[in-house]
Structures are given as structure tokens and as C-alpha cells.
Design a protein around this motif. Structure first.
Motif, PDB file in Angstrom:
ATOM      1  N   GLU A 103      -2.579  38.856   7.081  1.00 48.19           N
ATOM      2  CA  GLU A 103      -3.188  38.137   8.199  1.00 48.19           C
ATOM      3  C   GLU A 103      -3.058  36.635   8.022  1.00 48.19           C
ATOM      4  O   GLU A 103      -2.790  35.914   8.983  1.00 48.19           O
ATOM      5  CB  GLU A 103      -4.649  38.530   8.348  1.00 48.19           C
ATOM      6  CG  GLU A 103      -4.828  39.931   8.889  1.00 48.19           C
ATOM      7  CD  GLU A 103      -6.269  40.355   8.908  1.00 48.19           C
ATOM      8  OE1 GLU A 103      -6.964  40.135   7.902  1.00 48.19           O
ATOM      9  OE2 GLU A 103      -6.699  40.893   9.933  1.00 48.19           O
ATOM     10  N   PHE A 133      -8.184  33.140  15.639  1.00 47.75           N
ATOM     11  CA  PHE A 133      -8.311  33.633  14.269  1.00 47.75           C
ATOM     12  C   PHE A 133      -9.783  33.704  13.868  1.00 47.75           C
ATOM     13  O   PHE A 133     -10.227  34.692  13.288  1.00 47.75           O
ATOM     14  CB  PHE A 133      -7.522  32.724  13.325  1.00 47.75           C
ATOM     15  CG  PHE A 133      -7.455  33.218  11.911  1.00 47.75           C
ATOM     16  CD1 PHE A 133      -6.563  34.218  11.562  1.00 47.75           C
ATOM     17  CD2 PHE A 133      -8.265  32.665  10.933  1.00 47.75           C
ATOM     18  CE1 PHE A 133      -6.491  34.671  10.242  1.00 47.75           C
ATOM     19  CE2 PHE A 133      -8.203  33.109   9.623  1.00 47.75           C
ATOM     20  CZ  PHE A 133      -7.309  34.117   9.275  1.00 47.75           C
ATOM     21  N   ASP A 189     -10.019  38.734   4.263  1.00 49.43           N
ATOM     22  CA  ASP A 189      -8.836  39.126   5.033  1.00 49.43           C
ATOM     23  C   ASP A 189      -7.645  39.287   4.123  1.00 49.43           C
ATOM     24  O   ASP A 189      -7.517  38.647   3.086  1.00 49.43           O
ATOM     25  CB  ASP A 189      -8.517  38.093   6.103  1.00 49.43           C
ATOM     26  CG  ASP A 189      -9.425  38.219   7.300  1.00 49.43           C
ATOM     27  OD1 ASP A 189      -9.248  37.439   8.231  1.00 49.43           O
ATOM     28  OD2 ASP A 189     -10.314  39.086   7.303  1.00 49.43           O
ATOM     29  N   GLN A 231       0.451  35.581   8.840  1.00 45.16           N
ATOM     30  CA  GLN A 231       0.690  35.494  10.275  1.00 45.16           C
ATOM     31  C   GLN A 231       0.206  34.150  10.812  1.00 45.16           C
ATOM     32  O   GLN A 231       0.846  33.555  11.684  1.00 45.16           O
ATOM     33  CB  GLN A 231      -0.006  36.644  11.005  1.00 45.16           C
ATOM     34  CG  GLN A 231       0.635  37.984  10.741  1.00 45.16           C
ATOM     35  CD  GLN A 231      -0.173  39.144  11.294  1.00 45.16           C
ATOM     36  OE1 GLN A 231      -1.350  39.025  11.608  1.00 45.16           O
ATOM     37  NE2 GLN A 231       0.476  40.288  11.402  1.00 45.16           N
TER      38      GLN A 231
END
Length: 106
Positions: free
Chosen positions: A7, A55, A3, A10
Motif C-alpha cells: 500500500e 489514503f 499498512d 502504491q
């Protein structure tokens, strides 16, 4: 862990408010104060747990190694971990959110 850093950032933004609030628990003088504190931050705690669960759900190809890498990244990020207490809070959150997911045992 494939990832992007964005991301992960966040996720950090989502977790940081709870970590900051949890630092206040150290100021509680007794169990009644602590219980009132826990009630006050329950919504923030739920948001963090649900965000951590989501997630992982959003990454169906991830296995335990990816999850461990994400946890390691989070545990080394200065916005989340500045003390052993912070580390304990983060570890507890991750373990609760990811328990029994794709080999996460805690």
C-alpha cells in the motif's frame, strides 16, 4: 502504522511523477516561466493531493502517530527524496493534503 508495504508503494508510485516534475522548477529563469510551469503540472499536483487525502480517508482508525510514521516512511524513500528540494515538495504536499486531519497541524 499497520499498512502493508504494498500500500505504501502504491502511494509512492502516485507521488513520484509529481516529485520528478517539481525538480524541473529549478530550471525556471523567471516568474513567468515558473507560473507557466505551475499551470502545466496542476493536474499532476491535484492527483497527488487527492491521492494523499484518500489514503488517510481510507484509514479511519489511523491517528496522528500513524500519519507521522507514513510521512517518515515517504520522506526516507529514495524514489521520492533525493535532495532538500524534494523533501520540501513532499512536506508541502503532505501538509496541504492532511491539514487538520486527525491532529495534523501544518
Amino acid at each position: 502504522m499497520d499498512d502493508s508495504v504494498m500500500e505504501m508503494e502504491q502511494l509512492i508510485v502516485m507521488l513520484a511523477p509529481l516529485i520528478a516534475l517539481e525538480r524541473e522548477a529549478e530550471n525556471c529563469q523567471n516568474i513567468a516561466e515558473y507560473q507557466a510551469f505551475r499551470r502545466r503540472i496542476e493536474d499532476v499536483n491535484q492527483v497527488a493531493l487527492e491521492g494523499l487525502r484518500q489514503f488517510i480517508e481510507d484509514r479511519p482508525s489511523w491517528g496522528i502517530a500513524d500519519m507521522q510514521s507514513a510521512y517518515y516512511f515517504l520522506s526516507k524513500h529514495s524514489a521520492l527524496v533525493n535532495s532538500k528540494t524534494d523533501q520540501g515538495v513532499l512536506t508541502s504536499l503532505v501538509n496541504k493534503a492532511w491539514r487538520w486531519q486527525r491532529g495534523w497541524m501544518s
